[in-house]
Scaffold this motif. Sequence first.
Motif, PDB file in Angstrom:
ATOM      1  N   SER A  99      38.387  -8.868  11.945  1.00 39.32           N
ATOM      2  CA  SER A  99      39.628  -9.109  10.747  1.00 39.32           C
ATOM      3  C   SER A  99      38.905  -8.690   9.809  1.00 39.32           C
ATOM      4  O   SER A  99      37.589  -8.968   9.706  1.00 39.32           O
ATOM      5  CB  SER A  99      40.449  -9.963  10.819  1.00 39.32           C
ATOM      6  OG  SER A  99      39.276 -11.588  10.762  1.00 39.32           O
ATOM      7  N   VAL A 100      39.268  -8.633   8.842  1.00 36.49           N
ATOM      8  CA  VAL A 100      39.583  -7.997   7.883  1.00 36.49           C
ATOM      9  C   VAL A 100      39.972  -9.000   6.403  1.00 36.49           C
ATOM     10  O   VAL A 100      40.760  -8.559   6.143  1.00 36.49           O
ATOM     11  CB  VAL A 100      38.953  -6.764   7.242  1.00 36.49           C
ATOM     12  CG1 VAL A 100      40.096  -6.656   7.258  1.00 36.49           C
ATOM     13  CG2 VAL A 100      38.122  -6.290   6.153  1.00 36.49           C
ATOM     14  N   ALA A 101      39.171  -9.397   5.242  1.00 37.85           N
ATOM     15  CA  ALA A 101      39.862 -10.202   4.739  1.00 37.85           C
ATOM     16  C   ALA A 101      39.281  -8.791   2.859  1.00 37.85           C
ATOM     17  O   ALA A 101      38.077  -8.968   2.792  1.00 37.85           O
ATOM     18  CB  ALA A 101      39.070 -11.736   4.129  1.00 37.85           C
ATOM     19  N   ILE A 102      40.151  -9.044   2.132  1.00 38.80           N
ATOM     20  CA  ILE A 102      39.852  -8.177   0.997  1.00 38.80           C
ATOM     21  C   ILE A 102      40.070  -9.269  -0.063  1.00 38.80           C
ATOM     22  O   ILE A 102      41.238  -9.701  -0.154  1.00 38.80           O
ATOM     23  CB  ILE A 102      40.616  -6.728   0.660  1.00 38.80           C
ATOM     24  CG1 ILE A 102      40.451  -5.825   2.177  1.00 38.80           C
ATOM     25  CG2 ILE A 102      40.603  -6.260  -0.764  1.00 38.80           C
ATOM     26  CD1 ILE A 102      41.102  -4.807   1.870  1.00 38.80           C
ATOM     27  N   THR A 103      39.159  -9.644  -0.666  1.00 38.71           N
ATOM     28  CA  THR A 103      39.666 -10.777  -2.016  1.00 38.71           C
ATOM     29  C   THR A 103      39.137  -9.719  -3.494  1.00 38.71           C
ATOM     30  O   THR A 103      38.885  -8.845  -3.472  1.00 38.71           O
ATOM     31  CB  THR A 103      38.204 -11.512  -1.728  1.00 38.71           C
ATOM     32  OG1 THR A 103      36.991 -10.734  -2.533  1.00 38.71           O
ATOM     33  CG2 THR A 103      37.986 -12.377   0.147  1.00 38.71           C
ATOM     34  N   ASN A 104      39.080 -10.752  -4.522  1.00 37.07           N
ATOM     35  CA  ASN A 104      39.387  -9.892  -6.095  1.00 37.07           C
ATOM     36  C   ASN A 104      38.160  -9.787  -5.894  1.00 37.07           C
ATOM     37  O   ASN A 104      36.814  -8.958  -7.155  1.00 37.07           O
ATOM     38  CB  ASN A 104      39.337 -10.727  -6.917  1.00 37.07           C
ATOM     39  CG  ASN A 104      39.166 -12.678  -6.573  1.00 37.07           C
ATOM     40  OD1 ASN A 104      38.755 -12.718  -5.835  1.00 37.07           O
ATOM     41  ND2 ASN A 104      39.025 -12.940  -8.053  1.00 37.07           N
ATOM     42  N   LEU A 115      33.757 -19.467   3.356  1.00 38.01           N
ATOM     43  CA  LEU A 115      32.559 -18.334   2.530  1.00 38.01           C
ATOM     44  C   LEU A 115      33.340 -18.192   1.469  1.00 38.01           C
ATOM     45  O   LEU A 115      32.061 -17.638   1.076  1.00 38.01           O
ATOM     46  CB  LEU A 115      32.479 -16.989   3.671  1.00 38.01           C
ATOM     47  CG  LEU A 115      32.425 -18.124   5.056  1.00 38.01           C
ATOM     48  CD1 LEU A 115      32.613 -15.698   5.789  1.00 38.01           C
ATOM     49  CD2 LEU A 115      30.935 -17.325   5.316  1.00 38.01           C
ATOM     50  N   MET A 116      34.132 -18.383   0.687  1.00 40.11           N
ATOM     51  CA  MET A 116      34.634 -17.446  -0.565  1.00 40.11           C
ATOM     52  C   MET A 116      34.768 -18.658  -1.323  1.00 40.11           C
ATOM     53  O   MET A 116      33.989 -20.021  -1.850  1.00 40.11           O
ATOM     54  CB  MET A 116      36.288 -17.337  -0.837  1.00 40.11           C
ATOM     55  CG  MET A 116      36.759 -16.974   0.598  1.00 40.11           C
ATOM     56  SD  MET A 116      38.430 -15.775   0.499  1.00 40.11           S
ATOM     57  CE  MET A 116      39.350 -16.902  -0.994  1.00 40.11           C
ATOM     58  N   ASP A 117      33.470 -18.359  -3.007  1.00 43.02           N
ATOM     59  CA  ASP A 117      33.792 -18.727  -3.712  1.00 43.02           C
ATOM     60  C   ASP A 117      35.558 -20.249  -5.086  1.00 43.02           C
ATOM     61  O   ASP A 117      36.254 -19.167  -4.351  1.00 43.02           O
ATOM     62  CB  ASP A 117      33.195 -17.948  -5.037  1.00 43.02           C
ATOM     63  CG  ASP A 117      31.985 -17.512  -4.775  1.00 43.02           C
ATOM     64  OD1 ASP A 117      30.812 -17.749  -4.145  1.00 43.02           O
ATOM     65  OD2 ASP A 117      31.979 -16.415  -5.162  1.00 43.02           O
ATOM     66  N   ARG A 118      34.946 -20.312  -5.130  1.00 47.26           N
ATOM     67  CA  ARG A 118      36.462 -21.291  -6.034  1.00 47.26           C
ATOM     68  C   ARG A 118      37.111 -20.026  -6.363  1.00 47.26           C
ATOM     69  O   ARG A 118      38.780 -20.861  -6.444  1.00 47.26           O
ATOM     70  CB  ARG A 118      35.912 -22.901  -6.760  1.00 47.26           C
ATOM     71  CG  ARG A 118      35.323 -23.135  -6.348  1.00 47.26           C
ATOM     72  CD  ARG A 118      34.903 -24.490  -7.351  1.00 47.26           C
ATOM     73  NE  ARG A 118      33.926 -25.438  -7.218  1.00 47.26           N
ATOM     74  CZ  ARG A 118      33.528 -26.740  -7.636  1.00 47.26           C
ATOM     75  NH1 ARG A 118      34.279 -26.753  -9.204  1.00 47.26           N
ATOM     76  NH2 ARG A 118      33.142 -27.775  -7.036  1.00 47.26           N
ATOM     77  N   ASP A 119      36.749 -19.335  -7.669  1.00 46.21           N
ATOM     78  CA  ASP A 119      37.996 -18.320  -7.989  1.00 46.21           C
ATOM     79  C   ASP A 119      37.959 -17.120  -7.561  1.00 46.21           C
ATOM     80  O   ASP A 119      38.238 -16.742  -7.921  1.00 46.21           O
ATOM     81  CB  ASP A 119      37.083 -18.057  -9.436  1.00 46.21           C
ATOM     82  CG  ASP A 119      35.118 -17.625  -9.764  1.00 46.21           C
ATOM     83  OD1 ASP A 119      35.055 -17.303  -7.920  1.00 46.21           O
ATOM     84  OD2 ASP A 119      34.701 -16.969 -10.608  1.00 46.21           O
ATOM     85  N   GLU A 120      37.486 -17.182  -6.033  1.00 48.07           N
ATOM     86  CA  GLU A 120      37.213 -15.537  -5.538  1.00 48.07           C
ATOM     87  C   GLU A 120      39.242 -15.771  -4.362  1.00 48.07           C
ATOM     88  O   GLU A 120      39.450 -17.097  -4.217  1.00 48.07           O
ATOM     89  CB  GLU A 120      36.623 -16.167  -3.849  1.00 48.07           C
ATOM     90  CG  GLU A 120      36.480 -14.212  -3.531  1.00 48.07           C
ATOM     91  CD  GLU A 120      35.395 -14.537  -2.520  1.00 48.07           C
ATOM     92  OE1 GLU A 120      35.644 -12.868  -1.981  1.00 48.07           O
ATOM     93  OE2 GLU A 120      34.409 -14.837  -2.779  1.00 48.07           O
ATOM     94  N   LYS A 121      40.291 -14.829  -4.561  1.00 50.85           N
ATOM     95  CA  LYS A 121      41.148 -15.042  -3.807  1.00 50.85           C
ATOM     96  C   LYS A 121      41.244 -14.697  -2.977  1.00 50.85           C
ATOM     97  O   LYS A 121      40.406 -13.409  -3.319  1.00 50.85           O
ATOM     98  CB  LYS A 121      42.093 -14.982  -5.055  1.00 50.85           C
ATOM     99  CG  LYS A 121      42.592 -16.572  -6.078  1.00 50.85           C
ATOM    100  CD  LYS A 121      43.048 -16.154  -7.203  1.00 50.85           C
ATOM    101  CE  LYS A 121      43.599 -17.188  -8.109  1.00 50.85           C
ATOM    102  NZ  LYS A 121      42.329 -18.306  -8.499  1.00 50.85           N
ATOM    103  N   VAL A 122      42.529 -14.597  -1.893  1.00 52.73           N
ATOM    104  CA  VAL A 122      42.091 -13.420  -1.361  1.00 52.73           C
ATOM    105  C   VAL A 122      42.902 -12.199  -1.712  1.00 52.73           C
ATOM    106  O   VAL A 122      44.745 -12.990  -1.737  1.00 52.73           O
ATOM    107  CB  VAL A 122      42.471 -13.971   0.306  1.00 52.73           C
ATOM    108  CG1 VAL A 122      43.092 -12.630   1.165  1.00 52.73           C
ATOM    109  CG2 VAL A 122      41.276 -14.239   0.688  1.00 52.73           C
ATOM    110  N   SER A 123      43.697 -10.807  -1.389  1.00 52.57           N
ATOM    111  CA  SER A 123      44.529  -9.936  -1.979  1.00 52.57           C
ATOM    112  C   SER A 123      45.264  -9.315  -0.315  1.00 52.57           C
ATOM    113  O   SER A 123      46.373  -9.866  -0.755  1.00 52.57           O
ATOM    114  CB  SER A 123      44.117  -9.247  -2.244  1.00 52.57           C
ATOM    115  OG  SER A 123      43.185  -9.359  -3.741  1.00 52.57           O
TER     116      SER A 123
END
Length: 83
Positions: free
Chosen positions: A36-41, A12-20
């Motif tokens: 669950s929850v994923a917090i990205t930049n 689901l994430m973009d190329r420049d998106e990173k999971v914090s």
Amino acid sequence: MGEDIPADVLALMDRDEKVSLYLKQKKYHPAINIESVAITNKRIIFRKPSALTLKKSYTDYSFADILNVTMDKGPLRSTLKLT
């Protein structure tokens, strides 16, 4: 950290998106459907599996859309509320 994040969330994430941070719901009894929850930049992605993990639903919120975040921490569970 990347080995804990499910492949369906990474897709689901973009190329420049990173999971914090990636958090899974804690259960004190055996359970199959763990939320669950994923917090990205860029955003927060909530993942909710159902039907023995065969189906999954996702809700995501951009940081620009969030006004307030509160966390109620209790002795056995915590609740995260986004406005």
